[in-house]
Design an enzyme around this catalytic site. Structure first.
Site, short mmCIF file in Angstrom:
data_model
loop_
_atom_site.label_atom_id
_atom_site.label_comp_id
_atom_site.label_asym_id
_atom_site.label_seq_id
_atom_site.Cartn_x
_atom_site.Cartn_y
_atom_site.Cartn_z
N ASP A 336 20.56 -8.27 30.30
CA ASP A 336 19.87 -9.21 28.80
C ASP A 336 19.34 -10.48 29.06
OD1 ASP A 336 23.07 -9.20 27.01
OD2 ASP A 336 21.86 -7.41 27.31
N LYS A 358 14.71 -7.01 26.33
CA LYS A 358 13.15 -6.63 25.88
C LYS A 358 12.84 -5.38 25.23
CE LYS A 358 10.78 -8.60 29.77
NZ LYS A 358 10.85 -7.57 31.38
N MET A 473 25.36 -20.17 19.58
CA MET A 473 24.66 -19.74 19.00
C MET A 473 25.32 -20.15 17.68
SD MET A 473 25.08 -15.76 18.65
CE MET A 473 26.93 -15.36 18.92
N1 SAH Z 1 28.57 -14.37 26.33
C1 SAH Z 1 27.75 -14.97 26.62
C2 SAH Z 1 27.49 -16.33 24.93
C3 SAH Z 1 26.20 -14.97 24.02
S1 SAH Z 1 25.92 -16.10 23.10
C4 SAH Z 1 29.22 -16.37 27.33
O1 SAH Z 1 30.05 -16.42 27.23
O2 SAH Z 1 28.87 -17.13 27.36
C5 SAH Z 1 25.40 -16.80 23.26
C6 SAH Z 1 25.25 -18.42 23.01
O3 SAH Z 1 26.02 -18.60 24.46
C7 SAH Z 1 23.98 -18.89 22.53
O4 SAH Z 1 23.28 -18.88 21.35
C8 SAH Z 1 25.09 -20.41 23.52
O5 SAH Z 1 25.66 -21.05 22.50
C9 SAH Z 1 25.85 -19.82 24.59
N2 SAH Z 1 24.79 -19.98 25.64
C10 SAH Z 1 24.69 -18.85 26.56
N3 SAH Z 1 24.05 -19.51 27.67
C11 SAH Z 1 23.79 -20.68 27.84
C12 SAH Z 1 23.53 -21.95 28.14
N4 SAH Z 1 23.11 -21.33 29.31
N5 SAH Z 1 24.07 -23.27 27.58
C13 SAH Z 1 24.09 -23.12 26.45
N6 SAH Z 1 24.41 -22.55 26.07
C14 SAH Z 1 24.66 -21.09 26.38
#
Ligand code: SAH
Length: 547
Positions: A336, A358, A473
């Site tokens: 992803d 992508k 998000m």
């Molecule tokens: N499955 C992922 C979340 C997917 S939803 C998890 O468990 O982390 C995607 C959201 O995760 C983004 O919009 C953001 O809110 C958060 N997120 C993912 N990576 C991040 C990062 N490196 N720093 C801050 N927020 C992050």
């Protein structure tokens, strides 16, 4: 070698649902039996799918007539025109099963039938039959082959077209394909029309009747209807004939002599030809042609697997030990946008990387593509790792993929990951709970704003809660969410911390208060991925010297 010692001949066909095609196959086997009577003690035909007798049934018949001592052997000749997926993958796979069922029996495997001068002569005869005296010089031929994902097999059809042109006096011979390769039959017909063809013979490069011969007839008729000025004729299939039977016997003799001249120099299973990445060195799978029956399940490889692995939020070291183990063993990694690039940089060259971040198009088509990719690779016997940012089950559509895999009969291993819901606050220096301060934390997705008909979140209740609210998000809707929370009881000065790109080298942290959240996000230009933490613990960031 005396005739008595010659091994029996197993003719392996593809199989078709059309009775006419099955009849032609059976008739051909009988013809081979009678024309080879002097040299071949027994001949049976079996089909790898869709029709009977199966390869297994044909084998049993062949062996029933011979003694069961050691040293028995069988020559298998594929009844295939081109060296493509069926002869390179499916037939060897079905013979492997026969080896297991009949230990002690040795197999010699003949090569596919074409290209061969005798086949070109048959094609010429079929074209003559339909020309019925009309002149060759005024005739363009469009040769139609199967078409597939193996460029080498497609090139063989082009080669046959070229060989058919040699010395036969046609105005031209164009190769074309029924599916998966260009040009299609309509495209080739259109080309010869634009070249000024007054008469076209569509010559199927196919053995027997099946779904495809119907398609060729229908495609040719559609073209003829649209272009009444062009005389379009469709030649008969190669069919059950002496030339074909003798060619099978020739392949039998070659295999006996150990003279298997496979056309391998430019074979997609040996070198990476355009469009064939991922084939070299991999076990081959049954080809599922989009216009054909898809129930290949009975030949599914057991070796394939899918693991849904949480990659963690950013620094590559936050993947679990089990996740890293699976990643190191993977043949295919489907990834992803949010997966830490460092993890992927460490993959070996042999690994096929599929970046679905992508893939364009709408989100649901995309999800179907992803599910299809996982299933296809696993069925091909590959070890697939589906890598997802953070934890696969936290707003990651992970369970949708699990359900799709289960539907396809594949049970994935799921490896939890460190979710950004916990890691982003932590990497930015604050806990989500702290004794005496917050005894709960709630993780919410902010991708649907409060009041939206699709919203599943009780924002009113969240407004009343006192603990930590972690929002993923939520960058776009943060302003609206703040208003809602304030309205339902969260204090205006509730501390807020926003972490952008947690764990990345350019991680950024912004602190503010709830009543200023919307403005601050706008002013600071925060972009996803970012995690927003609301509640007393966010105040600890200020104490820790955040800006
Ligand atoms: N499955 C992922 C979340 C997917 S939803 C998890 O468990 O982390 C995607 C959201 O995760 C983004 O919009 C953001 O809110 C958060 N997120 C993912 N990576 C991040 C990062 N490196 N720093 C801050 N927020 C992050």
């Amino acid at each position: 070698m005396s005739d008595m010692t010659n091994p029996p001949l197993l003719i392996v066909g593809h199989g078709t649902r059309k009775l006419e095609g099955v009849g032609q196959f059976t008739a051909l086997a009988a013809r081979v039996r009678s024309r080879g009577s002097d040299a071949v003690p027994a001949v049976e035909g079996g089909m790898i799918e869709l029709a009977r007798p199966t390869v297994g049934e044909a084998m049993s018949r062949l062996l029933a007539g011979t003694d069961s001592g050691s040293g028995r052997s069988v020559v298998a000749v594929p009844l295939m025109l081109a060296a493509a997926g069926h002869s390179k993958g499916d037939i060897p796979a079905s013979l492997a099963r026969e080896r297991v069922r009949h230990p002690g029996v040795r197999f010699a495997y003949g090569r596919p039938l074409g290209p061969h001068p005798a086949l070109n002569d048959v094609l010429e005869t079929r074209i003559d039959e339909v020309l019925a005296g009309a002149d060759r010089a005024g005739t363009h031929v469009v040769l139609v082959g199967r078409g597939g994902t193996d460029p080498d097999a497609n090139a063989e059809v082009a080669k046959v077209a070229r060989l058919l042109l040699e010395g036969r006096g046609y105005a031209g011979v164009e190769p074309s394909f029924i599916s998966l390769a260009e040009p299609s039959l309509p495209a080739a017909l259109d080309k010869v029309r634009r070249l000024g063809a007054g008469r076209v013979v569509v010559a199927p490069y196919f053995l027997f009747a099946g779904v495809i011969s119907d398609q060729i007839a229908a495609g040719s008729k559609a073209f003829a209807d649209a272009h009444p000025g062009v005389d379009v004729r469709v030649a008969e299939l190669i069919g059950d004939c002496d030339e074909l039977a003798d060619l099978v016997l020739e392949r039998y003799r070659e295999a006996l002599a150990g003279d298997i001249r496979m056309n391998c120099d430019t074979c997609a299973y040996r070198v990476a030809l355009p469009g064939s990445a991922g084939k070299v060195g991999f076990p081959q799978t049954p080809h599922a042609h989009p216009d054909e029956d898809h129930s290949h399940d009975h030949r599914r490889s057991d070796a394939g697997s899918v693991a849904l692995v949480g990659a963690g939020p950013g620094p590559e070291g936050l993947i679990t030990v089990r996740g890293a183990e699976l990643l190191a063993e993977a043949d295919v990694v489907v990834t992803d946008r949010l997966v830490p690039p460092g993890l992927l940089a460490g993959l070996e060259d042999r690994v096929t990387l599929v970046d679905v971040g992508k893939v364009p198009r709408g989100p649901s088509a995309r999800q179907q593509d992803i599910n299809g990719t996982l299933v296809d690779h696993a069925r091909a016997g590959r070890r697939v790792v589906r890598l997802k940012g953070g934890d696969p089950y936290v707003f990651g559509r992970g369970f949708e993929e699990v359900l799709a895999l289960r539907e396809a009969g594949i049970e994935p291993e799921v490896v939890p990951g460190v979710s950004s819901a916990l890691a982003a606050p932590s990497l930015a220096g604050i806990p989500v709970t702290h004794r005496g301060m917050a005894h709960e934390f709630t993780v919410v997705s902010g991708h649907i704003p409060p009041g939206h008909p699709d919203s599943l979140v009780d924002w009113t209740a969240l407004g009343r809660l006192r603990g930590t609210l972690v929002m993923l998000m939520a960058v776009e809707n943060a302003g609206k969410i703040a208003v809602e929370l304030l309205e339902h009881g969260r204090p205006a000065d509730s501390p807020v911390m926003i972490v952008e790109r947690a764990g990345a080298r350019d991680q950024r942290r912004v602190t503010t208060r709830l009543d200023e959240l919307g403005e601050v996000i706008e002013a600071s230009g925060i972009q996803p991925p970012a995690t927003i933490v609301i509640g007393p613990v966010a105040g600890l960031a200020r104490d820790a010297g955040g800006h």
